[in-house]
Design an enzyme around this catalytic site. Sequence first.
Site, PDB file in Angstrom:
ATOM      1  N   LYS A   1       3.911   2.510  18.464  1.00 54.55           N
ATOM      2  CA  LYS A   1       4.986   3.432  18.077  1.00 54.55           C
ATOM      3  C   LYS A   1       4.823   4.674  18.927  1.00 54.55           C
ATOM      4  O   LYS A   1       3.757   5.303  18.886  1.00 54.55           O
ATOM      5  CB  LYS A   1       4.839   3.850  16.610  1.00 54.55           C
ATOM      6  CG  LYS A   1       5.139   2.775  15.601  1.00 54.55           C
ATOM      7  CD  LYS A   1       4.910   3.293  14.184  1.00 54.55           C
ATOM      8  CE  LYS A   1       5.222   2.201  13.177  1.00 54.55           C
ATOM      9  NZ  LYS A   1       4.682   2.520  11.850  1.00 54.55           N
TER      10      LYS A   1
ATOM     11  N   GLY B   1       8.510   0.645  14.123  1.00 55.61           N
ATOM     12  CA  GLY B   1       9.655   1.507  13.836  1.00 55.61           C
ATOM     13  C   GLY B   1       9.307   2.519  12.773  1.00 55.61           C
ATOM     14  O   GLY B   1       8.332   2.359  12.030  1.00 55.61           O
TER      15      GLY B   1
ATOM     16  N   ASP C   1       2.490  -5.917   5.912  1.00 53.93           N
ATOM     17  CA  ASP C   1       1.998  -4.600   6.322  1.00 53.93           C
ATOM     18  C   ASP C   1       1.495  -3.863   5.083  1.00 53.93           C
ATOM     19  O   ASP C   1       2.262  -3.619   4.148  1.00 53.93           O
ATOM     20  CB  ASP C   1       3.133  -3.802   6.988  1.00 53.93           C
ATOM     21  CG  ASP C   1       2.667  -2.468   7.573  1.00 53.93           C
ATOM     22  OD1 ASP C   1       1.470  -2.137   7.440  1.00 53.93           O
ATOM     23  OD2 ASP C   1       3.512  -1.763   8.168  1.00 53.93           O
TER      24      ASP C   1
ATOM     25  N   SER D   1      11.716  -5.056   8.637  1.00 50.97           N
ATOM     26  CA  SER D   1      10.610  -4.649   7.775  1.00 50.97           C
ATOM     27  C   SER D   1      11.175  -4.391   6.385  1.00 50.97           C
ATOM     28  O   SER D   1      12.026  -3.517   6.220  1.00 50.97           O
ATOM     29  CB  SER D   1       9.965  -3.384   8.357  1.00 50.97           C
ATOM     30  OG  SER D   1       9.014  -2.847   7.466  1.00 50.97           O
TER      31      SER D   1
ATOM     32  N   LYS E   1       6.229  -5.423   3.076  1.00 55.80           N
ATOM     33  CA  LYS E   1       5.219  -4.428   2.745  1.00 55.80           C
ATOM     34  C   LYS E   1       4.448  -4.910   1.527  1.00 55.80           C
ATOM     35  O   LYS E   1       5.040  -5.478   0.597  1.00 55.80           O
ATOM     36  CB  LYS E   1       5.914  -3.095   2.419  1.00 55.80           C
ATOM     37  CG  LYS E   1       6.638  -2.476   3.601  1.00 55.80           C
ATOM     38  CD  LYS E   1       5.649  -1.896   4.597  1.00 55.80           C
ATOM     39  CE  LYS E   1       6.366  -1.109   5.682  1.00 55.80           C
ATOM     40  NZ  LYS E   1       5.407  -0.486   6.607  1.00 55.80           N
TER      41      LYS E   1
ATOM     42  N   GLU F   1      -0.873  -6.453   8.974  1.00 49.33           N
ATOM     43  CA  GLU F   1      -0.858  -5.136   9.627  1.00 49.33           C
ATOM     44  C   GLU F   1      -1.608  -4.097   8.794  1.00 49.33           C
ATOM     45  O   GLU F   1      -1.376  -3.971   7.591  1.00 49.33           O
ATOM     46  CB  GLU F   1       0.612  -4.728   9.822  1.00 49.33           C
ATOM     47  CG  GLU F   1       0.812  -3.428  10.595  1.00 49.33           C
ATOM     48  CD  GLU F   1       2.304  -3.147  10.849  1.00 49.33           C
ATOM     49  OE1 GLU F   1       3.121  -4.092  10.757  1.00 49.33           O
ATOM     50  OE2 GLU F   1       2.650  -1.988  11.117  1.00 49.33           O
TER      51      GLU F   1
ATOM     52  N   ASP G   1      -1.810  -0.499  13.324  1.00 48.21           N
ATOM     53  CA  ASP G   1      -0.716   0.459  13.496  1.00 48.21           C
ATOM     54  C   ASP G   1      -1.349   1.856  13.450  1.00 48.21           C
ATOM     55  O   ASP G   1      -1.745   2.406  14.493  1.00 48.21           O
ATOM     56  CB  ASP G   1       0.319   0.219  12.372  1.00 48.21           C
ATOM     57  CG  ASP G   1       1.478   1.206  12.348  1.00 48.21           C
ATOM     58  OD1 ASP G   1       1.468   2.176  13.123  1.00 48.21           O
ATOM     59  OD2 ASP G   1       2.402   1.033  11.520  1.00 48.21           O
TER      60      ASP G   1
ATOM     61  N   LYS H   1       8.978  -8.976   7.994  1.00 42.69           N
ATOM     62  CA  LYS H   1       7.715  -8.304   7.616  1.00 42.69           C
ATOM     63  C   LYS H   1       7.892  -7.765   6.214  1.00 42.69           C
ATOM     64  O   LYS H   1       8.905  -7.119   5.935  1.00 42.69           O
ATOM     65  CB  LYS H   1       7.445  -7.184   8.614  1.00 42.69           C
ATOM     66  CG  LYS H   1       6.421  -6.139   8.173  1.00 42.69           C
ATOM     67  CD  LYS H   1       6.065  -5.218   9.331  1.00 42.69           C
ATOM     68  CE  LYS H   1       6.035  -3.757   8.888  1.00 42.69           C
ATOM     69  NZ  LYS H   1       5.722  -2.846  10.004  1.00 42.69           N
TER      70      LYS H   1
HETATM   71  O1  OSB Z   1       4.107   1.073   8.854  1.00 41.79           O
HETATM   72  O2  OSB Z   1       5.464   0.177  10.156  1.00 41.79           O
HETATM   73  C1  OSB Z   1       5.239   1.013   9.296  1.00 41.79           C
HETATM   74  C2  OSB Z   1       8.461   2.837   8.291  1.00 41.79           C
HETATM   75  C3  OSB Z   1       7.976   4.108   8.073  1.00 41.79           C
HETATM   76  C4  OSB Z   1       6.634   4.345   8.222  1.00 41.79           C
HETATM   77  C5  OSB Z   1       5.766   3.308   8.589  1.00 41.79           C
HETATM   78  C6  OSB Z   1       6.246   2.029   8.815  1.00 41.79           C
HETATM   79  C7  OSB Z   1       7.617   1.790   8.640  1.00 41.79           C
HETATM   80  C8  OSB Z   1       8.221   0.481   8.774  1.00 41.79           C
HETATM   81  C9  OSB Z   1       9.713   0.461   9.045  1.00 41.79           C
HETATM   82  O3  OSB Z   1       7.645  -0.558   8.588  1.00 41.79           O
HETATM   83  C10 OSB Z   1      10.073  -0.151  10.345  1.00 41.79           C
HETATM   84  C11 OSB Z   1      11.513   0.123  10.687  1.00 41.79           C
HETATM   85  O4  OSB Z   1      11.807   1.205  11.248  1.00 41.79           O
HETATM   86  O5  OSB Z   1      12.337  -0.725  10.405  1.00 41.79           O
HETATM   87 MG    MG Z   2       2.928  -0.354   9.862  1.00 41.42          MG
END
Ligand code: OSB
Ligand code: MG
Length: 368
Positions: A262, A290, A188, A135, A163, A213, A238, A161
């Site tokens: 999660k 994650g 995401d 991510s 952001k 996402e 999510d 992925k």
């Molecule tokens: O939205 O998936 C998410 C990290 C912190 C809070 C929300 C998210 C995330 C990530 C990181 O996308 C995923 C990772 O732990 O590598």
């Molecule tokens: Mg997410």
Amino acid sequence: MRIERIELHHISMRLKNSFITSFGEELDRECLLVRVYSEGLDGWGECVASREPGFSYETVETAWHVLRDFFIPAILNRPVSHPRELKQHLQAYKGHPLARAGLELALWDLRGKLDGKCLRALLGGEKHSVAVGVSVGIQENPEAMIEKVGEYLHNGYGRIKIKIKPGADLDVVRAVRDSYPDINLQVDANAAYALSDAPLFKDLDSLGLSMIEQPFAEDDLIDHAELQAQINTPICLDESIRNHRHAGQAIAIKACEVINIKSGRVGGLTEAIAIHDRCVGERVPVWCGGMLETGIGRAANLALASLPGFTLPGDISASDRYYDPDIAEPRFTLNSDSTIDVPDKPGLGVDVIQEELERVTLKVEVLT
Ligand code: OSB
Ligand code: MG
């Protein structure tokens, strides 16, 4: 097992790269570790609440308060034979899933150590290695994003992925897609948009993304369904999915075609498995999300992702993508096929490195 003693550790760990999302920037990741003791053994859990209420309303401070003043007194010096029983012990209390999940995970680790069984086996997981991706946080400009994605592809990640947020979306995603036409790419939004942004998602729809996402706010299930009816790219939820009933309802109204599970967000591994089972029944693919976990939470994510319904790569990257050093060993490394091996030692299968833990600890409290 009678829980004789519980410790709370507030830690702060420097990330290798600052992680920027639509809700903020994180360079020093704070979280809470929970350590439970029984019958001469101990178990560790990670509560993924962070310093600010960005992803969730919970913070390290609210989790500390709720754990110390309510959740821990409900189980301390009482018999809790299995982590699945935690729900009954906490039934008088509402909410605070991140705090619940941290405590539940410590009980899972302890249960596994007492039984000499790895967490994968306790959860009913089957796979011994799981497909993973990375991510990537928001970068300064599209060129920087192309470079960062290139680094991770070079490291061997088979799923990327990125952001997005208003002002850093279509241009960036298009630039990455133009540079890497064939990669498995998803985005995401962390709830940063509204249904009035549907035209943006129609543009993204032509970029061959495997999913989009959480485009809208967590309580906008109906708007997600409206958007899903207008685009072909699967929507993945999510933040919106806080328990198995939400999963069933989101699927029923076609608000999503994929779910990110999660354990923190849903109050623990027991509820995460209930969501998994429901999605398997509905033939909805899931993957393991994650929260920038240390080796403790990462070990739990790997065990969860070994269940059969986790058919899509998870946000479970190798330890060196996040922290150097980490507080637990062994570190998790990426295999050449973009998988990571699931630990097979009793409990979580990781050991906390005492010196590293002390180096990152801000505060400790012992409850007996
Ligand atoms: O939205 O998936 C998410 C990290 C912190 C809070 C929300 C998210 C995330 C990530 C990181 O996308 C995923 C990772 O732990 O590598
Ligand atoms: Mg997410």
